[in-house]
Write an enzyme that holds these catalytic residues in place. Structure first.
Site, mmCIF file in Angstrom:
data_model
loop_
_atom_site.group_PDB
_atom_site.id
_atom_site.type_symbol
_atom_site.label_atom_id
_atom_site.label_comp_id
_atom_site.label_asym_id
_atom_site.label_seq_id
_atom_site.Cartn_x
_atom_site.Cartn_y
_atom_site.Cartn_z
ATOM 1 N N ASP A 26 0.876 -1.160 0.000
ATOM 2 C CA ASP A 26 0.000 0.000 0.000
ATOM 3 C C ASP A 26 0.920 1.219 0.000
ATOM 4 O OD1 ASP A 26 -2.170 1.674 0.073
ATOM 5 O OD2 ASP A 26 -3.147 0.651 1.739
ATOM 6 N N TRP A 27 0.396 2.336 -0.438
ATOM 7 C CA TRP A 27 1.254 3.508 -0.657
ATOM 8 C C TRP A 27 1.834 4.007 0.673
ATOM 9 C CZ3 TRP A 27 -0.002 1.289 -4.668
ATOM 10 C CH2 TRP A 27 0.251 1.761 -5.956
#
Length: 759
Positions: free
Chosen positions: A230-231
């Site tokens: 995930d970012w």
């Protein structure tokens, strides 16, 4: 991956490390010298969010116009796999037209608590329907040559401290509730990628959790794609790479690449681990290049029409005491600012810039008959909670002058979003008060709700109609008008339980935990599993939804090709007993009548949606397999089936089961257990062949020891206390209670004899 090994050999260490992180915020790294292309990935669970200028992952910057379909909460309420496929195909076409290689979705985290701010982006509290809807979506997207990213893996069920919180969950609950949807989706549809979550799982960050990313995802479930963070989810880049986390997003500006290079050069990372990840990224690049080469054309108008159809089928009729559908001769007062400014999607990384947007009030006027009187009053302010007396008076006056009242209400953007959780289940005070006031002055009030998750409804008895529209996407306005006027017969059913109050929901005492960790203390009993076990009545049960027609269920048949097998075919007949064409979703639940471990009262294991004309009957069929009857045994670390009787129930919801039948399963997948000194006597009793062995070895003690006499007598101990003690006693206890007549050698001989018999 052998096909890429020669290319990997040609890459320098720096080039290989560069392929393990993004080039920028949304693109993977390219290497021109070796003709390795880079590709764009972007958010897209229910609509493409391709950003042009400044990039972010929170929906703050504008993106290109795209079709905004209902969010996952609404899509799941359709219970329609074919509809999900239609959404997936159209999203793939829009992605391909914008040169986007991967849509970052779907999200299939379980709705553990109705407070989770991102619940609108997830399907359900149940892993089976979550995996079925996700698999349909992924199949459709990837058949068009565009990739997907299944997220957020794993146990990401809250926004509170989501970047660091440690989700503490027991192994059985982990596998049966929180991993089951990921497992089934991976095995059914093979997404191109899986996105790991921010949080820790039982003490280890998901981004560096070898058990999750390698042992389970790849080695056990057979995942073939790449894992992306995930970012900003990467904690320690080298630890993540070792665990199986391939691609760091967004770009770390070379920090992660350097860490990888340094680790290989100082000998703390085997270069073969890096090569394996590079091969996965090369395989992705080849698929992406082929997919985008196909070039897609997009008919945005057709996509909008399908968004309207999807929204209508996702809406759930919760209450209807003869107030719907609206009739052409009736005047209608439309009330509520949401009728003019609809809330049709959630906030955060999934926020779409809609290509079109239907306004409910406008669509109601268009759908009404030519001479039908439609009036409007604002009623409340969306951006405030306080009551505006003037707006209330205006609304009441409009209501009194109309035959029917339709109020558009719900949760404003600020109430639920990615990034934070709700703290209560209440609507804004001004809306709740207005509903009560309208109910006092008018007998025919319908509430159209726009919200991404359950709310409390203390006003429910004040109105005659309630439609849950969820966050219905850009077509929500027309779809709601179609439902109101009966142009579409509502067929949605809840894929989550609506509790009476926040305190009634099973996670109430444990959610969201403290700043460092959250205990999943309710265990298996999430959603309907809890309410059924406690025999509690929720506001609206899982699977519930009304129609403008009625359906009957009959003629339940069960077929087992082999007696005792878990391969079971279940068929029943559904008949439309009303005067209106409609769709019904038949749901199948399985109950284990007796198990050595506690199990939920019932679990969803199948569903089928069918369209029926008035008076028409159709057979619907469900296919069950070994997993339909299994539970996860944490002691054996595997799914097992115990032989015994199971109840098959089919009906309209988890609390409206019309047909029941028993099936005898003799299949036994329990592994052979070895007897040891701490095995309990009740465990030996589960193996009938061991009773004679036990009697033989204890018989010499019977004349000297009352305890041994009780155990060797036919029927066992007569005294309840003695019976309970013997049942729970480990074999080593025979020494303690034998007054020296049963020795360690006797115990060893007994254990060896038992294990020889088991063989």
């Amino acid at each position: 991956m052998a096909a890429y090994s020669e290319l990997v050999k040609k890459l320098t260490l720096a080039e290989k490390a560069s392929l393990c992180s993004g080039k920028n915020f949304w693109n993977t790294q390219n290497i021109e010298e070796h003709q390795i292309p880079g590709f764009m990935v972007t958010d897209g669970p229910h609509g493409l969010r391709k950003q042009g200028g400044s990039a972010d992952h929170l929906g703050l910057s504008d993106s290109v116009p795209a079709t905004c379909f209902p969010t996952a909460a609404g899509l799941a309420a359709s219970w329609n796999r074919e509809l999900m496929e239609g959404v997936g195909r159209r999203l793939a076409h829009e992605a391909g037209a914008e040169d986007v290689a991967v849509l970052l979705g779907p999200g299939i985290n379980i709705k553990r608590s109705p407070l989770c701010g991102r619940n609108f982006e997830y399907f359900s509290e149940d892993p089976y329907i979550s995996s079925e809807m996700a698999s349909a979506y992924i199949h459709a997207v990837q058949q068009e040559g565009i990739g997907t990213s299944l997220k957020h893996f794993a146990v990401n069920n809250q926004e509170y401290h989501r970047l660091t919180v440690d989700a503490r969950v027991d192994e059985r609950t982990l596998h049966e509730i929180y991993l089951a949807a990921f497992e089934a989706t991976v095995q059914n549809s093979q997404p191109w990628s899986v996105m790991c979550s921010y949080n820790k799982v039982n003490g280890v960050f998901a981004s560096e959790n070898h058990k999750l990313l390698t042992e389970l995802l790849r080695d056990t479930w057979g995942f073939e794609g790449f894992v992306v963070s995930d970012w900003g989810a990467v904690n320690e880049r080298v630890a993540g790479l070792k665990a199986g986390m391939d691609l760091e997003m967004p770009s770390s500006g070379g920090v992660g690449d350097k860490a990888i290079q340094d680790a290989i050069e100082n000998g703390t990372l085997d270069e073969a681990v890096l090569d394996r990840t590079v091969e996965r990224m090369l395989a992705f690049a080849e698929k992406a290049e082929k997919g985008l080469f196909r070039k897609q054309s997009v008919d945005k108008k057709e996509h909008h029409d399908f968004a309207v159809k999807t929204a209508a089928e996702s809406m759930v009729l919760l209450k209807n005491e003869g107030v719907l559908p609206l009739q052409p001769s009736e005047s209608v007062a439309v009330i509520g600012e949401f009728a003019e400014q609809p809330r049709f999607q959630g906030g955060g990384s999934s926020k779409v810039n809609p290509a079109y947007l239907d306004i409910p009030l406008e669509q109601i006027k268009k759908t009404a008959s030519a001479d039908q009187q439609i009036t409007y009053a604002r009623g409340f302010h969306i951006d405030r909670n306080d009551i505006d007396a003037a707006l209330v008076e205006e609304a009441l006056a409009a209501a009194k002058a109309a035959d029917k009242v339709v109020l558009y209400a719900g949760l404003p953007d600020r109430y639920e979003s990615e990034g934070y959780d709700r703290t209560h289940l209440q609507m804004p005070a001004n809306q709740a008060a207005l509903i009560e006031e309208l109910g006092r002055v008018h007998d025919n009030v319908t509430v159209m709700l726009s919200n991404g998750a359950p709310i409390e409804m203390p006003w429910l008895e004040s109105v005659k109609g309630v439609v849950e529209c969820y966050l219905g996407g850009q077509g929500m306005g027309q779809a709601s008008a179609d439902i109101l006027f009966g142009k579409v017969n509502p067929s949605g059913k809840l894929a989550e339980t609506f509790p009476m109050t926040l305190q009634q929901n099973p996670s109430y005492l444990h959610f969201p935990g403290n700043k460092d960790s959250v205990m999943y203390g309710e265990g298996l009993y999430v959603g309907y599993r809890y309410y059924d076990a406690k025999e509690e009545t929720p506001l609206f049960p899982f699977g519930y939804g009304l129609s403008y027609t009625t359906f009957s269920y009959s003629n339940l048949r069960i077929e087992q090709p082999e007696a005792g097998s878990t391969n079971v075919t279940v068929t029943c007949t559904i008949t439309n007993t009303g005067s209106t064409a409609g769709k019904e979703t038949a749901q199948l639940y399985v109950k284990d009548q007796e198990s050595s471990l506690e199990r939920p009262e019932r679990e969803l294991k199948g569903f089928t949606k069918v369209h029926l004309e008035p008076g028409e009957s159709k057979d619907v069929t469900f296919e069950l397999n070994e997993r339909s009857f299994a539970y996860y045994h944490d002691g054996f670390s595997q799914w097992i089936v115990e032989p015994g009787m199971f109840t098959i129930a089919v009906g309209a919801s988890s609390r409206d089961l019309r047909l029941h039948e028993e099936v005898d399963v003799t299949e036994d997948t329990r592994p052979v257990t070895r007897i040891h000194r701490n095995s309990r006597l009740e465990e030996l009793a589960q193996h009938p062949d061991l009773n004679p062995v036990l009697e033989k070895h204890l018989a010499p003690l019977a004349s000297n020891n009352l305890f041994a006499q009780q155990m060797t007598e036919e029927g066992g101990a007569a005294d309840p206390m003695m019976a309970a003690m013997m049942k729970e006693m480990p074999l080593r206890g025979l020494i303690n209670f034998s007054s020296g007549h049963f020795t360690e050698q006797n115990l060893t001989d007994l254990i060896e004899a038992c294990n020889a018999k088991i063989k």
